[in-house]
Design a protein around this motif. Sequence first.
Motif, PDB file in Angstrom:
ATOM      1  N   THR A 149       0.828  -1.211   0.000  1.00  0.00           N
ATOM      2  CA  THR A 149       0.000   0.000   0.000  1.00  0.00           C
ATOM      3  C   THR A 149       0.862   1.260   0.000  1.00  0.00           C
ATOM      4  O   THR A 149       0.449   2.292  -0.545  1.00  0.00           O
ATOM      5  CB  THR A 149      -0.933  -0.007   1.222  1.00  0.00           C
ATOM      6  N   THR A 150       2.033   1.189   0.594  1.00  0.00           N
ATOM      7  CA  THR A 150       2.934   2.352   0.561  1.00  0.00           C
ATOM      8  C   THR A 150       3.353   2.668  -0.868  1.00  0.00           C
ATOM      9  O   THR A 150       3.323   3.842  -1.305  1.00  0.00           O
ATOM     10  CB  THR A 150       4.171   2.087   1.431  1.00  0.00           C
ATOM     11  N   GLU A 166       0.353   3.964  -2.828  1.00  0.00           N
ATOM     12  CA  GLU A 166       0.086   5.356  -2.457  1.00  0.00           C
ATOM     13  C   GLU A 166       1.030   6.306  -3.192  1.00  0.00           C
ATOM     14  O   GLU A 166       0.618   7.366  -3.672  1.00  0.00           O
ATOM     15  CB  GLU A 166       0.232   5.500  -0.942  1.00  0.00           C
ATOM     16  N   THR A 190      -4.647   8.171  -2.620  1.00  0.00           N
ATOM     17  CA  THR A 190      -3.712   8.356  -1.506  1.00  0.00           C
ATOM     18  C   THR A 190      -4.374   8.028  -0.177  1.00  0.00           C
ATOM     19  O   THR A 190      -3.835   7.274   0.647  1.00  0.00           O
ATOM     20  CB  THR A 190      -3.193   9.809  -1.499  1.00  0.00           C
ATOM     21  N   SER A 191      -5.562   8.584   0.047  1.00  0.00           N
ATOM     22  CA  SER A 191      -6.266   8.312   1.303  1.00  0.00           C
ATOM     23  C   SER A 191      -6.713   6.858   1.391  1.00  0.00           C
ATOM     24  O   SER A 191      -6.712   6.260   2.477  1.00  0.00           O
ATOM     25  CB  SER A 191      -7.472   9.245   1.442  1.00  0.00           C
ATOM     26  N   LYS A 247      -3.688   4.834   2.223  1.00  0.00           N
ATOM     27  CA  LYS A 247      -3.230   5.214   3.556  1.00  0.00           C
ATOM     28  C   LYS A 247      -4.123   4.581   4.628  1.00  0.00           C
ATOM     29  O   LYS A 247      -3.628   4.073   5.645  1.00  0.00           O
ATOM     30  CB  LYS A 247      -3.229   6.741   3.686  1.00  0.00           C
ATOM     31  N   ASP A 248      -5.433   4.604   4.395  1.00  0.00           N
ATOM     32  CA  ASP A 248      -6.356   3.966   5.346  1.00  0.00           C
ATOM     33  C   ASP A 248      -6.094   2.466   5.445  1.00  0.00           C
ATOM     34  O   ASP A 248      -6.127   1.882   6.537  1.00  0.00           O
ATOM     35  CB  ASP A 248      -7.804   4.212   4.927  1.00  0.00           C
ATOM     36  N   ARG A 288      -3.276   0.989   4.863  1.00  0.00           N
ATOM     37  CA  ARG A 288      -2.004   0.791   5.567  1.00  0.00           C
ATOM     38  C   ARG A 288      -2.191   0.943   7.078  1.00  0.00           C
ATOM     39  O   ARG A 288      -1.649   0.160   7.862  1.00  0.00           O
ATOM     40  CB  ARG A 288      -0.967   1.785   5.056  1.00  0.00           C
ATOM     41  N   HIS A 289      -2.968   1.924   7.481  1.00  0.00           N
ATOM     42  CA  HIS A 289      -3.219   2.111   8.905  1.00  0.00           C
ATOM     43  C   HIS A 289      -3.971   0.917   9.493  1.00  0.00           C
ATOM     44  O   HIS A 289      -3.695   0.490  10.630  1.00  0.00           O
ATOM     45  CB  HIS A 289      -4.016   3.389   9.139  1.00  0.00           C
TER      46      HIS A 289
END
Length: 751
Positions: A500-501, A504, A533-534, A537-538, A540-541
């Motif tokens: 995911t990084t 992104e 991107t979001s 990022k979500d 990945r979190h």
Amino acid sequence: MASVEAAAEHERILREIESTDTNCIGPTLRSVYDGQEHGLFMEKLDARIRNHDREIEKMCNHHFQGFVDSITELLKVRGEAQKLKSQVTETNRRLQDDGKDLTRSMEELQQCRVQQRNIATTIDKLTHCLPVLEMYGRLQEQMKAKRYYPALRTLEQLEQTCLPRAGQYRFCSIMAENIPRLRTQIRDTAMTQLRDFLESIRKHSDKIGETAMKQAQLQRSLDSSVSTQPRALIGRRCRKDAAAALGTESGGQGGIPVSEQDSGILDVEEDEEEEDEVPGAHDLVDFSPVYRCLHIYTVLGLRDVFENYYRKQRRKQARLVLQPHSNMHETLEGYRRYFNQIVGFFVVEDHVLHTTQGLVNRAYVEELWELALSKIVAALRTHSVLDQDNYSPIPVSTEQEYRSYTAQFPLQDPDLDKLPFPKKLPFSEFVPKVYCQLKEFIYACLKYSEDLHLSSTEVDDMIRKSTNLLLTRTLSHCLQYGIKKKNVGLAELVQVIINTTHLEQSCHFLEEFISNITNVPPDTVNATKLYGTSTFKDARHAAEAEIYTSLNAKIDQFLQLADYDWTAPVPAGGAPAASDYLVDLIAFLRSTFSVFTNLPGKVAQTACMSACKHISTCLLQLLLDPEVRYVSMGALHQLNTDVHECESFARAGPVAGFQGDTLLLAFSDLRQLLDLFTQWDWSTYLADYGKPSCKYLRVNPNTALTLLEKMKETSKKNNVFAQFRKTDRDRQKLIDTIIKQLRNLIAQHQT
């Protein structure tokens, strides 16, 4: 003078006796006996009686002759009466003799009239009863032939018209009693046929959908100039295939009003001959049970009940159809059958919508379609890209192989370029596949917009919005599902974060790609931005949070193996060895954190700190567990050794980036507590408590009190002869004193 008054009084009494009722004569006579002239009164009374006798005699003499004459006349009338009686008797005898024949004729006439009336009554009753019997016989024939809708009509006519006219007869009462039972039998039989129909279409919905899909595909592929003859041939071939797989049901009843309008999906031009028709839903399935049951329940006044039942059952079947098989995602045929079942379900509902009046309506079908959309999307998200990923970095052994991957995905890593072959790309196969599919989707959106006559800006906006929907709905849910799966381990979660990084970081390349194919600059005013991107990022979190949770769960599995002897004595040969479970746990953590080298530094540091804090918390909970009633100093020394092992692991720096002994802070609460008890430094703790410079600042007095009470109980249990040894008595007194001081300290701070 006195005699005159007495005479007058006697006269009055006599008149009173003559005119007064005998019941009231007593007082009058008493007045006579009370007086002195009793004899005189009796003389007057006798004189009055004689006078009355003379008057009676005179009257009788006057009427005697009339009496004699009357007797003479009566004797004469008696003789005449005897003669008249004889004449009347004779006349009556002759009349009776003459009337016997007439009476006999009249009786015969009366009997004939009664018979005539009975015959007329019988004919009238039979006129009303014969239709009842004929109609009941027809009802039995219809029931035997399973023609339930006409039977219900016959039953209604029999109940409402014929039976009331027939009258009160036993057979009519029996029929009337049987009518509710027959009506229930018809209703139950119709419902049984409907259930069989629903079961049949549930089993064969994939064949119906397959035929409809073939038909739709063929119709789209036909040019408008193609003649109807090839279409008829195609239709016959489709019908033959469907009939062979399905087996059209039979047994439909005539006389049932069925609409001939077909569904929109299967709506085609009809030819005069049946052979030339393209198969519709009515060609593949016999819908007569639905129509029959609908009309029967309508006649029974239960249409609402039937509609609710039908819709409820079809909703249940919709959920079954929309539930994918566990192995659906393994083959393309699994997906094909899944979609065929869904199409077949809606083909049937669409046909029912167009051939019945209100059994289903457009809102109901739309509701089912919305349900289907959500279920289909969920199924595709569940069984999509992520299951095929091996969660491993991509190995490349040649320059050509490396260029092939960098052509699919915009990887920019100068350090990786310099490494010799063979080498590994940091991400797994998932990354280039997702990136390529995103580009293919963007191309498909552009292709779709070619015939919409939109401006470049509108096309660009449409593509960006559609791509955002793909990112935020489909891909985001796929990632979330893949992260939450039970079989995803820590190594896989680490790879998800790496993937995911990189995705992104590639979002701005997608922005440029859209701008290049639409010729709209990315910095255009009001241009829609991609949410990639979001989204990544979500994800990945979420993967990071799952790593922390999974790591703690794995630590819990090791800690479940802890088996401390809480009453163990102090070891005589120095510090004990670390517990086996803890040695294994530390080895596991070293191995795990070695995989975290490719993770962002903050993620690895947070995971390491979270793991150390979790270990410290769990060890403290073991020590303070209410089920552990006794804790000896030997047990504390063993726990102290295990904590030293954990601190050695923390000092070794399992993850880069920690400054100094930052990681040791995770064990500081437990370390200060163990130091306090193993060094027995209560004077320092009690003297400096509450000061910022206190050596045992992190030791809570409640925690210390709980542990000290467990040690006190252990001393009582182990030292049976403690009262005979001065050292033991002194230690016990010291513990009691410290406990008292701790309680006072706690009370002071609470107030």
